[in-house]
Design a protein around this motif. Structure first.
Motif, PDB file in Angstrom:
ATOM      1  N   UNK A  31       0.848  -1.184   0.000  1.00 18.25           N
ATOM      2  CA  UNK A  31       0.000   0.000   0.000  1.00 18.25           C
ATOM      3  C   UNK A  31       0.886   1.238   0.000  1.00 18.25           C
ATOM      4  N   UNK A  32       0.368   2.301  -0.560  1.00 15.90           N
ATOM      5  CA  UNK A  32       1.052   3.585  -0.552  1.00 15.90           C
ATOM      6  C   UNK A  32       0.153   4.626   0.101  1.00 15.90           C
ATOM      7  N   UNK A  33       0.740   5.538   0.820  1.00 18.96           N
ATOM      8  CA  UNK A  33      -0.009   6.547   1.559  1.00 18.96           C
ATOM      9  C   UNK A  33      -0.955   7.322   0.647  1.00 18.96           C
ATOM     10  N   UNK A  34      -2.226   7.362   1.048  1.00 23.68           N
ATOM     11  CA  UNK A  34      -3.216   8.129   0.308  1.00 23.68           C
ATOM     12  C   UNK A  34      -3.755   7.443  -0.921  1.00 23.68           C
ATOM     13  N   UNK A  35      -3.309   6.228  -1.212  1.00 24.79           N
ATOM     14  CA  UNK A  35      -3.756   5.509  -2.406  1.00 24.79           C
ATOM     15  C   UNK A  35      -4.420   4.189  -2.007  1.00 24.79           C
ATOM     16  N   UNK A  36      -5.354   4.277  -1.105  1.00 32.18           N
ATOM     17  CA  UNK A  36      -5.993   3.066  -0.580  1.00 32.18           C
ATOM     18  C   UNK A  36      -6.724   2.271  -1.647  1.00 32.18           C
ATOM     19  N   UNK A  37      -7.219   2.944  -2.676  1.00 32.08           N
ATOM     20  CA  UNK A  37      -7.987   2.268  -3.720  1.00 32.08           C
ATOM     21  C   UNK A  37      -7.142   1.889  -4.936  1.00 32.08           C
ATOM     22  N   UNK A  38      -5.836   2.118  -4.850  1.00 32.54           N
ATOM     23  CA  UNK A  38      -4.939   1.815  -5.971  1.00 32.54           C
ATOM     24  C   UNK A  38      -4.160   0.545  -5.672  1.00 32.54           C
ATOM     25  N   UNK A  39      -4.270  -0.490  -6.519  1.00 32.27           N
ATOM     26  CA  UNK A  39      -3.457  -1.705  -6.319  1.00 32.27           C
ATOM     27  C   UNK A  39      -1.977  -1.388  -6.482  1.00 32.27           C
ATOM     28  N   UNK A  40      -1.163  -1.872  -5.541  1.00 30.29           N
ATOM     29  CA  UNK A  40       0.274  -1.596  -5.563  1.00 30.29           C
ATOM     30  C   UNK A  40       1.033  -2.910  -5.436  1.00 30.29           C
ATOM     31  N   UNK A  41       1.975  -3.137  -6.349  1.00 28.36           N
ATOM     32  CA  UNK A  41       2.767  -4.353  -6.355  1.00 28.36           C
ATOM     33  C   UNK A  41       4.253  -3.995  -6.371  1.00 28.36           C
ATOM     34  N   UNK A  42       5.022  -4.680  -5.549  1.00 27.43           N
ATOM     35  CA  UNK A  42       6.466  -4.554  -5.576  1.00 27.43           C
ATOM     36  C   UNK A  42       7.064  -5.829  -6.138  1.00 27.43           C
ATOM     37  N   UNK A  43       7.916  -5.708  -7.143  1.00 28.18           N
ATOM     38  CA  UNK A  43       8.505  -6.866  -7.804  1.00 28.18           C
ATOM     39  C   UNK A  43      10.007  -6.902  -7.580  1.00 28.18           C
ATOM     40  N   UNK A  44      10.536  -8.099  -7.451  1.00 29.25           N
ATOM     41  CA  UNK A  44      11.974  -8.278  -7.352  1.00 29.25           C
ATOM     42  C   UNK A  44      12.546  -8.352  -8.764  1.00 29.25           C
ATOM     43  N   UNK A  45      12.480  -7.228  -9.454  1.00 29.77           N
ATOM     44  CA  UNK A  45      12.948  -7.154 -10.830  1.00 29.77           C
ATOM     45  C   UNK A  45      12.957  -5.720 -11.294  1.00 29.77           C
ATOM     46  N   UNK A  46      13.548  -5.451 -12.443  1.00 32.00           N
ATOM     47  CA  UNK A  46      13.646  -4.090 -12.966  1.00 32.00           C
ATOM     48  C   UNK A  46      12.312  -3.628 -13.544  1.00 32.00           C
TER      49      UNK A  46
END
Length: 267
Positions: free
Chosen positions: A61-76
């Motif tokens: 999650x990112x601050x203020x973006x509760x309705x936005x899907x957020x993904x962190x990938x182990x890649x470029x």
């Protein structure tokens, strides 16, 4: 409004990606964020080794973006774009917005930029792409870069798939921007890599500001003068190889050496 994937090369928790995603969501776009878990600056359009070992992904999650899907990938970032193209984060995006990069991406060195590489990867997969970078200073006027990022996405959506726009923004309040210009690529960017030496088996590479005077119509000079610089980019494409076919064809003939022996091409 459009489905926009926001990525970058500074990492999913970087200030620039939050600012860009927030501005695009407020503009009414359907935003998804997918970016590297760590700093992948200088990765160009690389994909990394995910094909062999699988790709680690975290839902964040990112601050203020509760309705936005957020993904962190182990890649470029290039891998983030390819994964989005394949449907890893839901419906395929219509456009990739890459940035806001912490520092400019001007000159021919954009070849190495992960921020620009993500936008070029978008074109490779039949999408549109914009890369947004902003000069670094304290305070970082990130709201200025976000405003131009939204405008760049709107421009790209009016143009054919495969369109790529590289945007570089001076670190100024919006009202102090002198205008928008399209400048030719400078021979180098705002910083250059310098080899300082070697210590204990490690090459010491540092970034130093460019102190050489550039022509006023180059992208680097325009940004330094307070203008937003925009360049439409074209990804890899085939060109006429002229006499290369004949020249390389001589290799086999030379290898036979007139002896009649065949040279087997290595696989």
């Amino acid at each position: 409004m459009a489905r926009v994937l926001v990525t970058n090369d500074d990492g999913v928790h970087a200030t620039g990606i939050l600012a860009l995603a927030t501005a695009l969501a407020r503009a009414g776009h359907d935003v998804t964020v997918a970016a590297p878990l760590d700093d992948r600056s200088g990765s160009g359009a690389a994909l990394g080794p995910g094909h062999a070992s699988g790709l680690k992904v975290e839902r964040l999650t990112l601050d203020g973006l509760d309705d936005v899907p957020v993904f962190g990938l182990d890649g470029p970032p290039g891998m983030c774009v390819m994964a989005a193209h394949l449907g890893a984060f839901g419906e395929r995006p219509e456009i990739i917005a890459s940035g806001i990069n912490l520092g400019g991406n001007t000159g021919r060195s954009i070849l190495f930029s992960g921020t620009v590489g993500a936008a070029l990867a978008a074109a490779n997969f039949g999408l549109r792409g914009v890369a947004i970078s902003q000069s670094l200073a304290d305070p970082w006027r990130i709201e200025t870069g976000a405003a131009y990022g939204v405008a760049a996405v709107d421009w790209a959506l009016r143009h054919p798939t495969g369109s790529v726009l590289n945007v570089n923004v001076p670190n100024l309040p919006l009202e102090e921007i002198r205008g928008v210009r399209s400048g030719r690529l400078a021979p180098f960017g705002v910083v250059r890599t310098v080899l300082e030496g070697e210590v204990d088996g490690h090459l010491l590479l540092t970034l130093k500001e460019t102190d050489e005077e550039l022509d006023a119509d180059t992208d680097t000079s325009l940004v330094n003068a307070g203008f937003v610089s925009v360049n439409a980019l074209v990804g890899p494409r085939a060109v006429d190889p002229d006499d290369a076919v004949e020249a390389l064809g001589d290799v086999q003939a030379a290898g036979r050496g007139g002896s009649g022996e065949r040279v087997v091409n290595p696989r």
